[in-house]
Design a protein around this motif. Structure first.
Motif, short mmCIF file in Angstrom:
data_model
loop_
_atom_site.label_atom_id
_atom_site.label_comp_id
_atom_site.label_asym_id
_atom_site.label_seq_id
_atom_site.Cartn_x
_atom_site.Cartn_y
_atom_site.Cartn_z
N GLN A 188 31.43 34.79 39.76
CA GLN A 188 31.84 34.65 41.16
C GLN A 188 31.25 35.74 42.03
N SER A 189 31.50 35.61 43.32
CA SER A 189 31.07 36.63 44.27
C SER A 189 32.11 37.75 44.33
N LEU A 190 31.90 38.66 45.23
CA LEU A 190 32.80 39.80 45.38
C LEU A 190 33.92 39.46 46.36
N GLN A 194 35.12 41.17 41.15
CA GLN A 194 34.12 40.13 40.92
C GLN A 194 34.51 39.40 39.65
N TYR A 209 36.54 46.20 45.25
CA TYR A 209 36.23 44.78 45.15
C TYR A 209 36.52 44.29 43.73
N GLN A 240 28.69 51.34 39.62
CA GLN A 240 28.18 50.43 38.61
C GLN A 240 29.21 49.41 38.16
N GLY A 241 30.44 49.62 38.56
CA GLY A 241 31.45 48.64 38.21
C GLY A 241 32.18 48.98 36.91
N LEU A 300 34.72 46.89 41.39
CA LEU A 300 33.68 47.72 41.99
C LEU A 300 34.24 48.57 43.12
N ARG A 359 33.92 46.88 33.87
CA ARG A 359 34.08 45.55 33.27
C ARG A 359 35.34 45.53 32.44
N ILE A 363 35.05 42.21 36.91
CA ILE A 363 34.38 43.47 37.21
C ILE A 363 35.03 44.02 38.47
#
Lengths: 113, 115
Positions: free
Chosen positions: A41-43, A37, A35, A106-107, A92, A109, A90
């Motif tokens: 914003q959303s995923l 992000q 994903y 945890q993603g 994910l 960045r 980010i």
């Protein structure tokens, strides 16, 4: 449940370069998901990675920009290629096991300068 | 295909006050529903889920959500919030096609708890 480790946790990269993000799961899973992000914003699903086959990309995402590897049932990588500042997000990794819910790392960045 | 609508992008609330975060979904098939929480600089954590059975589901930290099929809603509630509940909350939906089914997320609601 599943425990997911993502590397790196964050990075600052120069435009035009590429970054490979690693995702390691503590159990074997059939499907892994990547994903994005974007800030505030959303995923958004980039692609679904199934072991032993080509990843399936969502509309707006292409393999040349986001190549994915899935060499075994516990590992996957996502590469963000030829980066531009618009790629700052980010990223994910996610998996689903026998239960319907998804588990997330945890993603990573990413900041592109 | 499914879609999720979170009408409130931000919800400010004082500590110990009740809160409701709204979520509505659209789907032509039966769905699973989820609430995820994202604390600052962290990944997503599952807060609670509705799979089947009782329409009221609860989390270990006092949140609850009720699946309302007729209203196509899955609103999240907590009777008394804490400062530590400050986070981004995402509602998500998936169909029943197993591990290959995709999660569709709402745009998120930022809960800001102040003293």
């Amino acid at each position: 449940s599943a425990v997911i480790s993502q590397k790196p946790s964050r990075d600052i990269c120069q435009r035009g370069t590429s970054l490979t993000i690693q995702c390691q799961v503590d159990s074997q899973v059939t499907m892994m998901f990547w994903y994005r992000q974007q800030p505030g914003q959303s995923l958004t699903l980039i692609a679904t990675a199934n072991q032993g086959s080509e990843a399936t990309y969502e509309s707006g995402f292409v393999i040349d920009k986001f190549p994915i590897s899935r060499p075994n049932l516990t590992f996957s990588t996502l590469t963000v290629s030829n980066m531009s500042p618009e790629d700052s997000s980010i990223y994910l990794c996610s998996v689903r096991t026998e239960s319907p819910e998804a588990f997330f790392g945890q993603g990573t960045r990413l900041t592109v300068v | 295909a499914q879609s999720v609508t979170q009408l409130d992008s931000q919800v400010p609330v004082f500590e110990e006050a009740p809160v409701e975060l709204r979520c509505n979904y659209s789907s032509s098939v039966s769905v699973y529903l989820f609430w995820y929480v994202q604390y600052p600089n962290q990944g997503l954590q599952l807060l609670l889920k509705y799979l089947s059975g009782s329409t009221l589901v609860e989390s270990i930290n006092g949140f609850e959500a009720e699946f309302n099929k007729s209203q196509t809603s899955f609103h999240l509630r907590k009777p008394s919030v804490h400062i530590s509940d400050t986070a981004e909350y995402f509602c998500a939906v998936s169909d029943h096609t197993g591990t290959a089914s995709k999660l569709t997320f709402g745009t998120g609601t930022r809960l800001q708890v102040t003293l």
